[in-house]
Design an enzyme around this catalytic site. Structure first.
Site, PDB file in Angstrom:
ATOM      1  N   THR A  29     -27.053  -1.519  25.320  1.00  0.00           N
ATOM      2  CA  THR A  29     -26.827  -1.714  26.747  1.00  0.00           C
ATOM      3  C   THR A  29     -26.956  -3.200  27.058  1.00  0.00           C
ATOM      4  O   THR A  29     -26.912  -4.038  26.158  1.00  0.00           O
ATOM      5  CB  THR A  29     -27.781  -0.814  27.567  1.00  0.00           C
ATOM      6  OG1 THR A  29     -27.446  -0.907  28.950  1.00  0.00           O
ATOM      7  CG2 THR A  29     -29.238  -1.195  27.374  1.00  0.00           C
ATOM      8  N   ASN A  30     -27.064  -3.565  28.329  1.00  0.00           N
ATOM      9  CA  ASN A  30     -27.227  -4.976  28.683  1.00  0.00           C
ATOM     10  C   ASN A  30     -28.207  -5.089  29.837  1.00  0.00           C
ATOM     11  O   ASN A  30     -28.729  -4.078  30.314  1.00  0.00           O
ATOM     12  CB  ASN A  30     -25.859  -5.602  29.014  1.00  0.00           C
ATOM     13  CG  ASN A  30     -25.203  -4.913  30.195  1.00  0.00           C
ATOM     14  OD1 ASN A  30     -25.715  -4.936  31.305  1.00  0.00           O
ATOM     15  ND2 ASN A  30     -24.057  -4.275  29.950  1.00  0.00           N
ATOM     16  N   LEU A  31     -28.473  -6.292  30.282  1.00  0.00           N
ATOM     17  CA  LEU A  31     -29.571  -6.528  31.230  1.00  0.00           C
ATOM     18  C   LEU A  31     -29.175  -6.383  32.700  1.00  0.00           C
ATOM     19  O   LEU A  31     -29.943  -6.746  33.582  1.00  0.00           O
ATOM     20  CB  LEU A  31     -30.163  -7.921  30.987  1.00  0.00           C
ATOM     21  CG  LEU A  31     -30.976  -8.034  29.701  1.00  0.00           C
ATOM     22  CD1 LEU A  31     -31.421  -9.485  29.474  1.00  0.00           C
ATOM     23  CD2 LEU A  31     -32.198  -7.122  29.759  1.00  0.00           C
TER      24      LEU A  31
END
Ligand code: C5P
Length: 224
Positions: A29-31
């Site tokens: 995933t990402n932030l």
């Protein structure tokens, strides 16, 4: 905050990160926190729009009066958006959609190998949701498409280029270095006339400014 400048308009917004499985319990995933997309959804609703928010995994409450559809992966986000795009007046892609998904995701939890070998992940590119929606824009200009860009450098040059590449009338550039998860942001709007800076402010303030900028452009378009 303003009159109901989007009354009678249907607005579809993507927000948050996507989650791309590696196996049933792991993923990439990402932030992205979803804060900017949720603020835009709230601001569009306050402005009287009928708002659908297609959201990746976030910890945020649904803005009042907003219809929210939760998804996990970029493919799911793409499918939900395409299923709901007809009849929308505005599409705003705020989500940080994963560019790639794992091509060889496992149906079962991957076990640690004896001897320390690690799994080899392969990737395949996800569809670009924003560019796909922009390509369906009708001659009369619906839906009006708005994109976001988080470039780490040279936003002024990349912003204008990205707007062209995606085929959209309005691109919002986040001014780095790091806006993910923050409550404030500084943004630059790129349209056919060039860049306009919206000075640093909290995300809801910026979202309200963005909504009124979008409403102005819709009004101009309706007059053509
Ligand atoms: O190409 P890039 O990821 O920098 O573009 C960002 C913009 O494109 C954002 O508006 C994002 O929501 C949208 N996007 C998308 N689908 C993708 C990748 C990005 O809708 N697969």
């Amino acid at each position: 905050f303003q009159h109901k400048v989007l009354a009678g308009r249907r607005v579809l917004i993507t927000a948050g990160p996507t989650f791309e499985p590696i196996d049933p319990v792991r993923g990439i995933t990402n932030l992205s926190s979803g804060k900017m997309g949720y603020a835009v959804a709230r601001a569009a609703r306050e402005a009287g729009a009928d708002v659908t928010l297609v959201s990746g995994p976030t910890a945020l409450p649904t803005p009042h009066g907003v219809r929210r559809i939760d998804v996990l992966t970029a493919q799911q986000m793409h499918d939900v958006v395409m299923a709901g795009i007809e009849g929308q007046h505005v599409f705003i892609g705020v989500a940080a959609v994963a560019d790639w998904r794992v091509a060889n995701a496992s149906d079962q939890k991957i076990k640690k190998a004896e001897g320390g070998g690690a799994p080899q992940l392969e990737f395949v590119q996800n569809a670009d949701i924003l560019a796909t929606v922009a390509a369906t824009t009708t001659l009369s200009g619906w839906p009006y498409c708005v994109g976001f860009a988080a470039e780490s450098e040279n936003l002024m040059a990349y912003g204008a280029a990205k707007r062209e590449k995606k085929g959209i009338p309005l691109l919002v550039g986040n001014i780095g270095p790091q806006t993910f998860g923050q409550d404030e942001n500084t943004i630059i709007l790129f349209d056919e006339t060039g860049p306009t800076l919206l000075p640093r402010a909290d995300k809801l303030t910026l979202a309200r400014q963005l909504v009124s900028e979008i409403a102005k452009r819709l009004e101009r378009r309706s007059l053509l």
